[in-house]
Design a protein around this motif. Structure first.
Motif, PDB file in Angstrom:
ATOM      1  N   GLY A  78       0.698  -1.198  -0.139  1.00  0.00           N
ATOM      2  CA  GLY A  78       0.335  -0.314  -0.077  1.00  0.00           C
ATOM      3  C   GLY A  78       0.564   0.724  -0.545  1.00  0.00           C
ATOM      4  O   GLY A  78       0.465   2.184  -0.385  1.00  0.00           O
ATOM      5  N   VAL A  79       1.778   1.141   0.976  1.00  0.00           N
ATOM      6  CA  VAL A  79       3.226   2.453   0.938  1.00  0.00           C
ATOM      7  C   VAL A  79       3.625   2.570  -0.647  1.00  0.00           C
ATOM      8  O   VAL A  79       3.641   3.661  -0.827  1.00  0.00           O
ATOM      9  CB  VAL A  79       3.987   2.354   2.220  1.00  0.00           C
ATOM     10  N   ILE A  95      11.269  13.700   7.712  1.00  0.00           N
ATOM     11  CA  ILE A  95      11.581  14.344   9.112  1.00  0.00           C
ATOM     12  C   ILE A  95       9.946  15.337   9.824  1.00  0.00           C
ATOM     13  O   ILE A  95       9.968  14.942  11.063  1.00  0.00           O
ATOM     14  CB  ILE A  95      12.792  14.913   8.665  1.00  0.00           C
ATOM     15  N   LEU A  96       9.361  15.876   8.945  1.00  0.00           N
ATOM     16  CA  LEU A  96       8.393  17.448   9.121  1.00  0.00           C
ATOM     17  C   LEU A  96       7.283  16.013   9.038  1.00  0.00           C
ATOM     18  O   LEU A  96       6.814  16.594  10.405  1.00  0.00           O
ATOM     19  CB  LEU A  96       7.738  17.759   7.283  1.00  0.00           C
ATOM     20  N   VAL A  97       6.900  14.894   8.600  1.00  0.00           N
ATOM     21  CA  VAL A  97       6.293  14.399   9.366  1.00  0.00           C
ATOM     22  C   VAL A  97       6.379  13.545  10.026  1.00  0.00           C
ATOM     23  O   VAL A  97       5.092  13.550  11.568  1.00  0.00           O
ATOM     24  CB  VAL A  97       5.056  13.242   7.224  1.00  0.00           C
ATOM     25  N   ILE A 121       6.955   4.083  12.655  1.00  0.00           N
ATOM     26  CA  ILE A 121       7.106   4.144  11.338  1.00  0.00           C
ATOM     27  C   ILE A 121       7.718   5.122  10.232  1.00  0.00           C
ATOM     28  O   ILE A 121       7.568   5.260   9.098  1.00  0.00           O
ATOM     29  CB  ILE A 121       5.559   4.345  10.644  1.00  0.00           C
ATOM     30  N   ILE A 122       9.179   5.160  10.401  1.00  0.00           N
ATOM     31  CA  ILE A 122      10.125   6.002   9.890  1.00  0.00           C
ATOM     32  C   ILE A 122      10.477   5.457   9.248  1.00  0.00           C
ATOM     33  O   ILE A 122      10.360   5.681   7.879  1.00  0.00           O
ATOM     34  CB  ILE A 122      11.481   5.739  11.200  1.00  0.00           C
ATOM     35  N   PHE A 123      10.475   4.166   9.224  1.00  0.00           N
ATOM     36  CA  PHE A 123      11.036   3.534   7.232  1.00  0.00           C
ATOM     37  C   PHE A 123      10.076   3.547   6.619  1.00  0.00           C
ATOM     38  O   PHE A 123      10.881   2.949   5.531  1.00  0.00           O
ATOM     39  CB  PHE A 123      11.506   2.094   7.524  1.00  0.00           C
ATOM     40  N   MET A 168      11.171   7.970  -0.729  1.00  0.00           N
ATOM     41  CA  MET A 168      12.459   7.864  -1.398  1.00  0.00           C
ATOM     42  C   MET A 168      11.961   7.224  -3.159  1.00  0.00           C
ATOM     43  O   MET A 168      12.326   8.178  -4.217  1.00  0.00           O
ATOM     44  CB  MET A 168      13.262   6.292  -1.106  1.00  0.00           C
ATOM     45  N   ILE A 169      10.877   6.140  -2.786  1.00  0.00           N
ATOM     46  CA  ILE A 169      10.022   6.701  -4.097  1.00  0.00           C
ATOM     47  C   ILE A 169       9.328   7.808  -5.088  1.00  0.00           C
ATOM     48  O   ILE A 169       9.359   7.393  -5.835  1.00  0.00           O
ATOM     49  CB  ILE A 169       8.248   5.226  -3.729  1.00  0.00           C
TER      50      ILE A 169
END
Length: 458
Positions: free
Chosen positions: A248-249, A399-401, A410-412, A419-420
């Motif tokens: 989904g991400v 970093i903002l979100v 959920i940083i990764f 990146m995508i």
């Protein structure tokens, strides 16, 4: 000005009482950054309060008398554009490209050009014009404008420093001001630092890291001292994620990254068309009225979700179990900022980009009937992806979100989304929205200076 000069002299006398020369010089170099940070933090808070008041008042008026948007939007759009055109042409739009252009101009032969892009007049016009736009239903944010405002505060403090003060470069002062502005706007100190490194600076961070860190901290603490500790988006639930959430991400990141890049490209094309074809002032103001009427007609006859910065859409989506999203809402959340931005008033695209990405994530989650926590994850990924598609600053977006939600677990996922999105956005345009606008502002400033020098040369 005499009062300012006397204040600096008093500071010098007090600092000179310190015996250690290294500490004395270090303190004198740091003080302008600290003073500017306090001022920028205070102005950012006042601006945020005024902006939110105008947006809330507009929503309240339209809820009670929906037809008022047909009057408010055209009038406010026209007033916002008039204010910019008459008093400070370089206060239009976001403000980030103007700061980037100022940093590039911050060298002795071109220092005089910076005053067109930063200064007291810019601060006043930026605030009033953007507040008028959002009151008229404009889909803009205050974050980009806050960066130009804070950059202006730091630039003014730098100009007020006496000649006998230890040398502080304008470039470092402006870059630090922009980072402090972002930190104060979003309450995201790490985001401010990453933004300065990723977007603004071409200099190694070691040359100004102390000033940058201290300015971001002081501006952020000033904002917190007035507003109290807060998160821009609160604490959305992202626990118990599906093992297939990566798919989904990935889907949201690709969709949002492409959408953000095309969103920026369409705005650039419309701005270029306006500049090339609308030479007469009367035609320009008709264009502004047309933009205001377009927003009003869509809000009145189709759906009011096109209006405002979008915070009133994001919060219910993130903090309620109802994640249902109609297909047209993401389109309206892209169309609204495009129409507003090209109208010619002051206003940013940071917050509207976050809203557009969130609605895309919500729509995809709703389409696949995902749980509430999985839907939240896709909304946050959509925010990162869309903002990256526009700005091409993947680390800043992630970093903002992350800081706005305090969801470190959920940083990764957020880094993956950034990146995508950045990779697919490069397929649409190699350069960011702000890079294109910076180039245009530099061209305009240089041309205006050349015209000014023509009579002297003759």
């Amino acid at each position: 000005m005499r009062y300012i000069s006397n204040s600096w002299l008093w500071i010098i006398r007090q600092v000179n009482k310190i015996g250690n020369e290294r500490i004395r010089i270090g303190l004198l170099q740091a003080l302008p950054f600290w003073i500017a940070s306090l001022l920028a933090g205070g102005v950012a808070v006042g601006y945020a309060a005024l902006f939110s008041f105008a947006e809330d008042l507009s929503i309240s008026i339209i809820e009670h008398r929906k037809w008022m948007i047909l009057l408010l939007a055209p009038v406010c759009f026209l007033l916002a554009a008039l204010l910019v055109n008459v008093f400070a042409p370089y206060s239009r739009g976001s403000g980030i490209p103007q700061v980037m252009a100022s940093i590039e101009l911050a060298n002795p032969p071109q220092n005089n050009k910076i005053s067109k892009l930063l200064g007291f007049k810019i601060i006043v016009v930026k605030i009033i014009s953007s507040v008028l736009l959002v009151f008229g239903g404009g889909a803009i944010g205050r974050e980009g404008p806050t960066i130009q405002i804070a950059g202006s505060v730091f630039y003014l403090v730098n100009r007020w420093i006496p000649a006998n003060w230890p040398k502080i470069t304008k470039r470092n002062m402006i870059m630090t001001g922009a980072a402090a502005g972002l930190a104060a706007a979003f309450n995201t100190p790490l985001g401010g630092i990453v933004f300065a490194v990723e977007e603004l600076t071409k200099t190694h961070i070691s040359y100004f890291r102390t000033a940058l860190f201290s300015a971001v901290i002081i501006a952020g603490l000033t904002a917190q001292a007035i507003l109290g500790p807060y998160l821009y988006l609160g604490f959305p639930k992202v626990n118990d994620l599906s093992p297939y959430i990566f798919a989904g991400v990935l889907l949201v990141s690709i969709s949002a990254g492409l959408a953000g890049a095309y969103f920026a490209k369409v705005m650039l094309q419309l701005l270029a068309w306006r500049q090339n074809h609308l030479k007469k002032l009367s035609h320009q103001y008709l264009w502004v009225l047309g933009c205001g009427l377009s927003i009003a007609v869509i809000a009145f006859f189709i759906h009011p979700s096109i209006l405002g910065s979008g915070n009133e859409i994001m919060n219910p989506l993130l903090f309620s179990n109802n994640k249902q999203m109609e297909w047209y809402v993401p389109l309206l959340r892209m169309l609204g900022p495009v129409i507003t931005f090209v109208s010619g008033g002051a206003g940013g695209v940071f917050a509207p980009s976050l809203t557009a990405g969130a609605t895309m994530g919500a729509f995809i989650a709703d389409y696949f009937h995902m749980s509430a926590t999985n839907a939240n994850m896709l909304m946050l990924a959509g925010m990162v992806g869309f903002l990256t598609g526009v700005t091409r600053t993947p680390f800043t977006a992630a970093i903002l979100v992350l800081e706005m939600t305090d969801r470190h677990s959920i940083i990764f996922y957020l880094m993956l989304a950034a990146m995508i999105a950045n990779m697919v956005a490069l397929l649409v345009d190699k350069r960011s929205f702000y890079d294109h606008l910076k180039k245009q502002y530099l061209k305009d400033v240089n041309q205006s200076e050349e015209k000014k020098d023509e009579p002297l040369q003759k």
